[in-house]
Design an enzyme around this catalytic site. Structure first.
Site, mmCIF file in Angstrom:
data_model
loop_
_atom_site.group_PDB
_atom_site.id
_atom_site.type_symbol
_atom_site.label_atom_id
_atom_site.label_comp_id
_atom_site.label_asym_id
_atom_site.label_seq_id
_atom_site.Cartn_x
_atom_site.Cartn_y
_atom_site.Cartn_z
ATOM 1 N N CYS A 155 65.701 107.426 60.428
ATOM 2 C CA CYS A 155 65.764 106.762 59.118
ATOM 3 C C CYS A 155 65.620 107.727 57.941
ATOM 4 C CB CYS A 155 64.683 105.700 59.049
ATOM 5 S SG CYS A 155 63.086 106.322 59.581
ATOM 6 N N HIS A 178 62.167 104.232 52.481
ATOM 7 C CA HIS A 178 61.764 105.639 52.425
ATOM 8 C C HIS A 178 62.320 106.262 51.137
ATOM 9 C CE1 HIS A 178 60.166 105.162 56.308
ATOM 10 N NE2 HIS A 178 60.975 105.907 57.038
HETATM 11 N N1 LIG Z 1 60.587 108.156 62.238
HETATM 12 C C1 LIG Z 1 60.662 107.287 61.113
HETATM 13 C C2 LIG Z 1 61.270 105.975 61.503
HETATM 14 C C3 LIG Z 1 62.063 105.336 60.417
HETATM 15 O O1 LIG Z 1 61.758 104.309 59.776
HETATM 16 C C4 LIG Z 1 59.315 107.088 60.482
HETATM 17 O O2 LIG Z 1 58.320 107.423 61.139
HETATM 18 O O3 LIG Z 1 59.242 106.642 59.345
#
Ligand SMILES: N[C@@H](CC=O)C(=O)O
Length: 346
Positions: free
Chosen positions: A150, A243
């Site tokens: 992500c 994010h």
């Molecule tokens: N590896 C990522 C997964 C995505 O949402 C995270 O830890 O945020």
């Protein structure tokens, strides 16, 4: 007629998002769901602790949960979405591909293997044909394709636009990642409330490798990874979804903020694919955007938002945001499924 699809790891956080997105999907119909042995034989409603804010779709609630093994998945399932933990995916996904199933997988195993397509349909759809190499090398009738992590998906479309217009020399990125990225039990409330955690295991390496493979060139036999330098620093913050990333990109040619904004806004979406937004990257002029709470759900959670574009001594700086469980996980796998369908692999 809709294509029959199954979900491997259907009771987990990404599995639930897959169900939510696939239920109304015009091309796909969920006919099989799998989970761990403890859940096998139960109905999906009995097995899943449903945590999404829309109800379990009726079409799935009564399905019997099967074991995650090719023996238990009907042959008329043409596409499997995999949201298995990576350790399970590593052991099990090849067994399905060997049995002729095509998998669109969100699990992190195999993403950087030379014969595994790692695709974002708007960015590198041509990499899908690596499936032919994979089938030749592994003797499979089926195939495994992957979507990236992500945090990688959030920055790569804007970087693809910058690379195409100005060339990329070096990328530095610092992330502010939502708790849903770690899964429901990933970080406890005592760990994250009133806090930020400057470490997410394995995340930096994923961003540093996957981005270079995604922006590499496929010559029909192999992917030549893009050779820009990239360094990532990953942080967990107490947002639920979305994010946010601060990116510094050193370019080969001079790039003004206006020209970068223009390159990003005009970067094409995959207009033939149902889940690709009309405009892939939206650029804000307001200096305090994008923000997770305000901007993560734009374009059904499948858009990328960019803001704060400015010139620095090292090139260009910008902030970008994507919904990590939609564009960054379940939605990304479904988009790859749509690409597989369009390209005739299923
Ligand atoms: N590896 C990522 C997964 C995505 O949402 C995270 O830890 O945020």
């Amino acid at each position: 007629m809709a294509t029959n699809v199954g979900i491997l790891g259907a009771t987990g956080a990404v599995g639930q998002r897959l169900i939510q997105l696939l239920d109304p999907h015009p091309n796909f119909e969920i006919t099989a769901v799998t989970a761990s042995q403890d859940s096998a034989g139960k109905t999906y409603r009995e097995a899943a602790k449903w945590r999404i804010d829309t109800p379990i779709p009726d079409s799935v609630a009564g399905l019997e949960v099967r074991q995650t093994d090719p023996t238990y998945v009907p042959n008329d399932v043409e596409l499997l979405f995999s949201s298995l933990p990576s350790s399970v995916g590593e052991a099990v996904e090849p067994k399905f591909a060997e049995e002729g199933y095509v998998l669109s997988s969100n699990s992190s195993n195999f993403r950087t293997d030379p014969d595994v397509p790692l695709t974002i349909p708007e960015v590198n759809p041509d990499h899908l044909d690596l499936i032919e190499v994979q089938r030749d090398e592994r003797g499979w009738d089926g195939a495994i394709i992957k979507n990236p992590n992500c945090s990688t998906i959030t920055m790569v479309p804007p970087l693809a636009a910058v690379d195409a217009a100005f060339g990329l020399e070096r990328v530095d990125v610092s992330t502010l990642q939502a708790v849903s990225g770690a899964g429901y039990s990933g970080v406890t409330s005592m760990e994250i409330i009133d806090n930020a955690i400057p470490h997410i295991g394995g995340e930096e390496e994923k961003m540093e490798t996957e981005s270079r493979k995604l922006l590499g060139e496929f010559d029909g036999a192999a992917i030549r990874w893009n050779n820009f330098d990239v360094a990532a620093s990953c942080n967990r913050i107490p947002t639920l979804d979305g994010h946010l990333e601060n990116v510094w990109a050193d370019t080969s040619e001079d790039a003004t903020p206006e020209a970068v904004a223009e390159a990003m806004e005009s970067y094409p979406s995959a207009e033939d694919l149902y889940s690709s937004p009309e405009q892939l990257i939206r650029v804000f002029e307001e200096p305090d955007r994008p923000q997770p709470r305000l901007d993560r759900n734009r374009d059904n959670g499948m858009g990328i938002a960019v803001g704060g574009i400015q010139e620095t001594t090292e090139g260009v700086q910008f902030n970008c945001l994507a919904h990590n469980t939609l564009r960054g996980a379940a939605g990304a796998s479904i988009l790859n499924g749509e690409l597989l369908l369009e390209e005739g692999y299923i």
